[in-house]
Write an enzyme that holds these catalytic residues in place. Structure first.
Site, PDB file in Angstrom:
ATOM      1  N   HIS A 101       0.887  -1.170   0.000  1.00 32.86           N
ATOM      2  CA  HIS A 101       0.000   0.000   0.000  1.00 32.86           C
ATOM      3  C   HIS A 101       0.924   1.219   0.000  1.00 32.86           C
ATOM      4  O   HIS A 101       2.019   1.166   0.590  1.00 32.86           O
ATOM      5  CB  HIS A 101      -0.834   0.115   1.271  1.00 32.86           C
ATOM      6  CG  HIS A 101      -1.706  -1.056   1.600  1.00 32.86           C
ATOM      7  ND1 HIS A 101      -1.238  -2.178   2.219  1.00 32.86           N
ATOM      8  CD2 HIS A 101      -3.041  -1.239   1.440  1.00 32.86           C
ATOM      9  CE1 HIS A 101      -2.241  -3.028   2.416  1.00 32.86           C
ATOM     10  NE2 HIS A 101      -3.348  -2.486   1.948  1.00 32.86           N
ATOM     11  N   ASP A 104       2.390   1.961   3.326  1.00 28.99           N
ATOM     12  CA  ASP A 104       3.321   0.988   3.931  1.00 28.99           C
ATOM     13  C   ASP A 104       4.754   1.431   3.693  1.00 28.99           C
ATOM     14  O   ASP A 104       5.661   1.015   4.405  1.00 28.99           O
ATOM     15  CB  ASP A 104       3.233  -0.405   3.269  1.00 28.99           C
ATOM     16  CG  ASP A 104       1.856  -1.002   3.323  1.00 28.99           C
ATOM     17  OD1 ASP A 104       1.113  -0.689   4.248  1.00 28.99           O
ATOM     18  OD2 ASP A 104       1.536  -1.797   2.401  1.00 28.99           O
ATOM     19  N   GLU A 232     -10.556  -7.155  -4.318  1.00 27.71           N
ATOM     20  CA  GLU A 232     -10.303  -8.184  -3.296  1.00 27.71           C
ATOM     21  C   GLU A 232     -11.542  -8.261  -2.408  1.00 27.71           C
ATOM     22  O   GLU A 232     -11.741  -7.429  -1.526  1.00 27.71           O
ATOM     23  CB  GLU A 232      -9.065  -7.799  -2.476  1.00 27.71           C
ATOM     24  CG  GLU A 232      -8.694  -8.850  -1.458  1.00 27.71           C
ATOM     25  CD  GLU A 232      -7.437  -8.484  -0.661  1.00 27.71           C
ATOM     26  OE1 GLU A 232      -6.484  -7.942  -1.245  1.00 27.71           O
ATOM     27  OE2 GLU A 232      -7.428  -8.736   0.546  1.00 27.71           O
ATOM     28  N   GLU A 268      -8.704 -13.715  -1.279  1.00 30.32           N
ATOM     29  CA  GLU A 268      -7.985 -13.978  -0.020  1.00 30.32           C
ATOM     30  C   GLU A 268      -8.709 -15.088   0.743  1.00 30.32           C
ATOM     31  O   GLU A 268      -9.924 -15.015   0.987  1.00 30.32           O
ATOM     32  CB  GLU A 268      -7.914 -12.705   0.823  1.00 30.32           C
ATOM     33  CG  GLU A 268      -7.258 -12.951   2.177  1.00 30.32           C
ATOM     34  CD  GLU A 268      -6.774 -11.691   2.882  1.00 30.32           C
ATOM     35  OE1 GLU A 268      -6.351 -10.745   2.182  1.00 30.32           O
ATOM     36  OE2 GLU A 268      -6.829 -11.652   4.111  1.00 30.32           O
ATOM     37  N   HIS A 271     -10.784 -14.104   3.730  1.00 33.33           N
ATOM     38  CA  HIS A 271     -11.977 -13.321   3.385  1.00 33.33           C
ATOM     39  C   HIS A 271     -13.083 -14.252   2.899  1.00 33.33           C
ATOM     40  O   HIS A 271     -14.258 -14.054   3.214  1.00 33.33           O
ATOM     41  CB  HIS A 271     -11.656 -12.294   2.299  1.00 33.33           C
ATOM     42  CG  HIS A 271     -10.694 -11.229   2.729  1.00 33.33           C
ATOM     43  ND1 HIS A 271     -10.331 -10.187   1.903  1.00 33.33           N
ATOM     44  CD2 HIS A 271     -10.032 -11.033   3.900  1.00 33.33           C
ATOM     45  CE1 HIS A 271      -9.467  -9.403   2.542  1.00 33.33           C
ATOM     46  NE2 HIS A 271      -9.273  -9.899   3.750  1.00 33.33           N
ATOM     47  N   ASP A 296      -4.449 -13.818  -2.221  1.00 38.14           N
ATOM     48  CA  ASP A 296      -3.829 -13.468  -0.944  1.00 38.14           C
ATOM     49  C   ASP A 296      -3.836 -14.738  -0.103  1.00 38.14           C
ATOM     50  O   ASP A 296      -4.890 -15.193   0.386  1.00 38.14           O
ATOM     51  CB  ASP A 296      -4.583 -12.320  -0.245  1.00 38.14           C
ATOM     52  CG  ASP A 296      -4.022 -10.959  -0.648  1.00 38.14           C
ATOM     53  OD1 ASP A 296      -3.231 -10.910  -1.606  1.00 38.14           O
ATOM     54  OD2 ASP A 296      -4.366  -9.957   0.007  1.00 38.14           O
ATOM     55  N   ASP A 307     -10.626 -11.654  10.797  1.00 38.00           N
ATOM     56  CA  ASP A 307      -9.589 -11.864   9.801  1.00 38.00           C
ATOM     57  C   ASP A 307      -8.253 -12.020  10.521  1.00 38.00           C
ATOM     58  O   ASP A 307      -7.559 -11.040  10.782  1.00 38.00           O
ATOM     59  CB  ASP A 307      -9.589 -10.612   8.899  1.00 38.00           C
ATOM     60  CG  ASP A 307      -8.826 -10.797   7.614  1.00 38.00           C
ATOM     61  OD1 ASP A 307      -8.400 -11.924   7.342  1.00 38.00           O
ATOM     62  OD2 ASP A 307      -8.667  -9.807   6.887  1.00 38.00           O
ATOM     63  N   ASP A 309      -5.544 -13.513   9.531  1.00 41.92           N
ATOM     64  CA  ASP A 309      -4.363 -13.417   8.650  1.00 41.92           C
ATOM     65  C   ASP A 309      -3.225 -14.337   9.090  1.00 41.92           C
ATOM     66  O   ASP A 309      -2.089 -13.901   9.274  1.00 41.92           O
ATOM     67  CB  ASP A 309      -3.852 -11.966   8.594  1.00 41.92           C
ATOM     68  CG  ASP A 309      -4.699 -11.083   7.692  1.00 41.92           C
ATOM     69  OD1 ASP A 309      -5.431 -11.604   6.835  1.00 41.92           O
ATOM     70  OD2 ASP A 309      -4.614  -9.842   7.841  1.00 41.92           O
ATOM     71  N   ASP A 338      -0.570 -12.441   2.586  1.00 40.09           N
ATOM     72  CA  ASP A 338      -1.227 -11.412   3.396  1.00 40.09           C
ATOM     73  C   ASP A 338      -1.454 -12.037   4.781  1.00 40.09           C
ATOM     74  O   ASP A 338      -2.565 -12.383   5.163  1.00 40.09           O
ATOM     75  CB  ASP A 338      -2.546 -10.978   2.748  1.00 40.09           C
ATOM     76  CG  ASP A 338      -3.078  -9.708   3.370  1.00 40.09           C
ATOM     77  OD1 ASP A 338      -2.502  -9.259   4.380  1.00 40.09           O
ATOM     78  OD2 ASP A 338      -4.071  -9.159   2.854  1.00 40.09           O
TER      79      ASP A 338
HETATM   80  C1  XUL Z   1      -7.385  -6.568   4.578  1.00 32.75           C
HETATM   81  C2  XUL Z   1      -6.595  -6.979   3.426  1.00 32.75           C
HETATM   82  C3  XUL Z   1      -5.775  -5.931   2.790  1.00 32.75           C
HETATM   83  C4  XUL Z   1      -5.683  -6.031   1.314  1.00 32.75           C
HETATM   84  C5  XUL Z   1      -4.994  -4.877   0.648  1.00 32.75           C
HETATM   85  O1  XUL Z   1      -8.170  -7.574   5.123  1.00 32.75           O
HETATM   86  O2  XUL Z   1      -6.590  -8.130   3.053  1.00 32.75           O
HETATM   87  O3  XUL Z   1      -4.516  -5.936   3.379  1.00 32.75           O
HETATM   88  O4  XUL Z   1      -5.022  -7.193   0.938  1.00 32.75           O
HETATM   89  O5  XUL Z   1      -5.515  -3.662   1.008  1.00 32.75           O
HETATM   90 CO    CO Z   2      -5.570  -9.131   1.532  1.00 28.21          CO
END
Ligand code: XUL
Ligand code: CO
Length: 439
Positions: A101, A104, A232, A268, A271, A296, A307, A309, A338
């Protein structure tokens, strides 16, 4: 100076190795179904988690030191130290891509012009680092969810001024993506949704989001971006209702607003599961619509409802996901981790071991998917399951060569429906186990 002096280049040592800093399954040059593992699996490092996230959660502060030797965080010195650390990290793991991003990369200033100047300086530094390597950007994106101005959304905001700031960030992030050779550009609609209909005009907001995406496509193509734009999907978090709920919803939105030629999905895993689907479900929905773009790669926790991650560890899930990817002939995007270390995994070794886990998990997924395809029994079962459509009335249905009356007449003549055929789920699941664990 090295940022990770205790870590050597991570090598493939095979399944019997007990070295935590070696691949057990990911063997970049191994050929699987006619293609090298590294070509099936273009892995990417997520700048935000790997170089940014240091363990802060809602209840406690950082547990890991991610200063990378800089004297203070939130400085350009730190931003450059992150670049140094990131490139060393990717080289040591053999990772060829990164995702970012805008915010970042550099500390964000109140004045967007100052932030943009910092982004120019930092991406010049990244370009220098890229020289002599084969590391490139997988995708870039604009963070349109952290800054307080986006509290009511970015494309979906009530404020025309905020909309302009969103446009400015997208414009810059697109320029940076092109500068860094990015394959794709992502829209994750973190704040594009709502909490209550009492304060929300859904149609108005969706139209504005679509218009902003059109403007982004026009500008991207104008400056020479030839890659894919991605949505996404995510159903919730931070918003209660997010407009890009899942792949099916996002694809419908893209078609409704004429964006489907330029956009694909970035799916993702965590998600998809938040939306009540499996990872492979959203991959399948994307691929049958010609929109499987990028992934992702992470996983959630079935007990926690958010989430998380996590680094992918679930080999069944990776196998099912890789079956989708292999059957789609691969993806033009990549596999972006991610994912973040668990908060108590706070050492440098943990950073590397997390990526080794993720890469090995997907390598296993790929090898299992290949074995399942080569075994052939599952594909054979699916082909047989629909065989009644190969001839007679079935073939005419597929050819769209029948009326409803004709179909009804067939049923009335038969009077009673015979057994439509077993779905044989348990037989098929046993094949998966046999292929995965049999010798
Ligand atoms: C948030 C997510 C983000 C996107 C990019 O849940 O997955 O980090 O991948 O904005
Ligand atoms: Co993501």
């Amino acid at each position: 100076m090295e940022k990770f002096p205790t870590i050597k280049e991570i090598k493939y040592e095979g399944p019997a190795s007990k070295n935590p800093l070696a691949f057990k399954f990911y063997d970049a040059n191994k050929v699987v179904l006619g293609k090298k593992m590294e070509d099936w699996l273009p892995f990417a490092m997520a700048w935000w988690h790997n170089l940014g996230a240091a363990g802060t959660d809602m209840f406690g502060r950082d547990t890991a030191d991610k200063s990378f030797g800089a004297s203070a965080k939130g400085t350009m010195e730190h931003a450059k130290a992150k670049v140094d650390a990131g490139f060393e990290f990717m080289k040591k793991l053999g990772i060829k891509y990164f995702c970012f991003h805008d915010v970042d990369l550099v500390p964000e200033d109140e004045d967007i012009n100052v932030t943009n100047a910092r982004l120019d300086e930092l991406t010049d530094y990244i370009l220098e680092k890229m020289k002599g390597t084969d590391i490139k950007c997988l995708w870039g994106t604009a963070n349109m969810f952290s800054n307080p101005r986006f509290m009511n959304g970015a494309g979906s905001t009530n404020s025309a001024e905020v909309y302009c700031f969103a446009a400015a960030q997208i414009k810059k992030a697109l320029e940076l993506t092109v500068k860094l050779g990015g394959r794709g550009y992502v829209f994750w609609g973190g704040r594009e949704g709502y909490e209550t209909l009492l304060n929300t005009d859904v149609k108005f907001e969706q139209e504005n989001i679509a218009n902003l995406m059109h403007l982004a496509v026009d500008y991207g193509r104008k400056i020479g971006f030839t890659g894919d734009f991605y949505i996404e999907p995510k159903p919730k978090e931070p918003m209660k209702h997010q407009y890009d709920f899942d792949a099916a919803t996002a694809i419908g939105f893209l078609r409704q607003y004429g964006l489907d030629k330029d956009f694909k999905m970035n799916i993702e895993a965590n998600h998809a599961t938040l939306a009540g689907h499996t990872f492979e479900h959203d991959l399948r929905i994307s691929s049958i619509n010609g929109m499987l773009g990028s992934i992702d790669a992470n996983q959630g926790d079935p007990i926690l409802g958010w989430d998380t991650d996590e680094f992918p560890f679930d080999v069944y899930s990776a196998t099912n996901a890789m079956l989708e990817v292999v059957k789609a002939g691969g993806i033009t995007g990549g596999f972006n981790f991610d994912a973040k270390n668990r908060r108590p995994s706070n050492t440098v070794e943990d950073m590397f071991e997390a990526y080794i886990l993720g890469m090995d998990t997907f390598a296993l997924g790929l090898m299992n998917a290949a074995k399942i395809i080569e075994d052939g029994r599952i594909d054979e079962f699916i082909a047989k399951k629909y065989a009644s459509f190969n001839e007679g009335i079935g073939a005419r249905i597929r050819a769209k060569d029948v009326t409803l009356e004709e179909l009804a007449a067939v049923a009335l003549e038969k009077r009673v429906c015979k057994n439509p055929g077993s779905g044989k789920q348990e037989y098929l699941e046993a094949i998966v186990n046999q292929v995965m664990f049999g010798k």
